[in-house]
Design an enzyme around this catalytic site. Sequence first.
Site, PDB file in Angstrom:
ATOM      1  N   LYS A 230       0.835  -1.209   0.000  1.00  0.00           N
ATOM      2  CA  LYS A 230       0.000   0.000   0.000  1.00  0.00           C
ATOM      3  C   LYS A 230       0.864   1.250   0.000  1.00  0.00           C
ATOM      4  O   LYS A 230       0.683   2.158  -0.826  1.00  0.00           O
ATOM      5  CB  LYS A 230      -0.920   0.006   1.224  1.00  0.00           C
ATOM      6  CG  LYS A 230      -1.884   1.182   1.253  1.00  0.00           C
ATOM      7  CD  LYS A 230      -2.452   1.439   2.626  1.00  0.00           C
ATOM      8  CE  LYS A 230      -1.480   2.266   3.450  1.00  0.00           C
ATOM      9  NZ  LYS A 230      -2.055   2.745   4.718  1.00  0.00           N
ATOM     10  N   ASP A 248      -6.282   0.829   0.924  1.00  0.00           N
ATOM     11  CA  ASP A 248      -6.328   1.173   2.341  1.00  0.00           C
ATOM     12  C   ASP A 248      -7.676   0.764   2.913  1.00  0.00           C
ATOM     13  O   ASP A 248      -8.475   0.100   2.234  1.00  0.00           O
ATOM     14  CB  ASP A 248      -6.049   2.665   2.549  1.00  0.00           C
ATOM     15  CG  ASP A 248      -7.197   3.545   2.079  1.00  0.00           C
ATOM     16  OD1 ASP A 248      -8.129   3.048   1.395  1.00  0.00           O
ATOM     17  OD2 ASP A 248      -7.181   4.753   2.390  1.00  0.00           O
TER      18      ASP A 248
END
Length: 360
Positions: A230, A248
């Site tokens: 991420k 996320d």
Amino acid sequence: MSNSPVRAQAKGAGRVSAESNSAVGEHGASKRAKATNRKSAPEPGRAADSRSPRTAEPGTPRTAEPGTPRTAEPGTPRASKPASPRASKSESPRAAEPGTSRAAKPESRLAMVRRARRINRELAEVYPYAHPELDFRNPFELLVATVLSAQTTDLRVNQTTPALFAKYPTPEDLAAAVPEEVEELIRPTGFFRAKTKSIMGLSAALRDDFGGEVPGRLEDLVKLPGVGRKTAFVVLGNAFGVPGITVDTHFMRLARRWRWTESDDPVKIEAEVATIFPKSEWTMLSHRVIFHGRRICHARKPACGACPITHLCPSYGEGETDPEKAAKLLKYEKGGFPGQRLNPPPDYPGRPAPPLGASG
């Protein structure tokens, strides 16, 4: 007398019976049936015997003998039969009762992809200013800020990093810092001891392995302390222009609500969503979805009544559907409040966030 009206009448009756699914075969009446017809056929002009259904005039209703099942004339609706204990297909449990809606047909893969891409297009119209909501001036600042954003808001990170970068502007500076001093600077972001270890560790790796520069490759970034996929895609997409999907907590929630995936594994979600959208859309798609999740489609109480894409959302109704009540749930610029960045892009329609300690 082969042309006798009586014989002609009997032959016609045989044909009618054959067409109406009686016991007569495809090719006409049997010899025994023909003999019976000859004996029972009335003379011309006389009414047919009600007990001889095979000799009735075409078009004349026949009266069946008591207890004898009658065969319907062609085109004549049959009398309804008592309901069978075994339900027919149309009477199966899936058939809707009057006034109720039929169970929705499962969405095909193609239909889902089309709906997902339409969501992306409409979000682009709703958030033409979508952007990363972390303040940064270079890849190093973005990398550190993204690591600090774990388990806290971008607003809190943006309020914290100015003092941090003022004191430690380069990887070399941060790698040589006193840990306790770094901890005190980043304390507002939470988990400050673990985060201090991560940002000092990645700074040392950048200094020792990459000449003090942030690498622009995924395989290099994920080797740094505290950096996962991420964080790597945030840096690649916004500092290097390399497309990537940032999964996320907001992206995960909306991808599941929109039925893009059923997984709760970030890596699997990333892979599944990547097959839906062209690679060129990955970075901006991430910004739009995250923007929507923060402003309207919240985790606990989505503002369904104020959502601009309800016609594309299979989860509509999970949140507040009343427009007036939903409008009160909107956040940031959608609710008339400051954004998360102290230094937002020029096209951002909302107000900048206040510095740490200042009132909003």
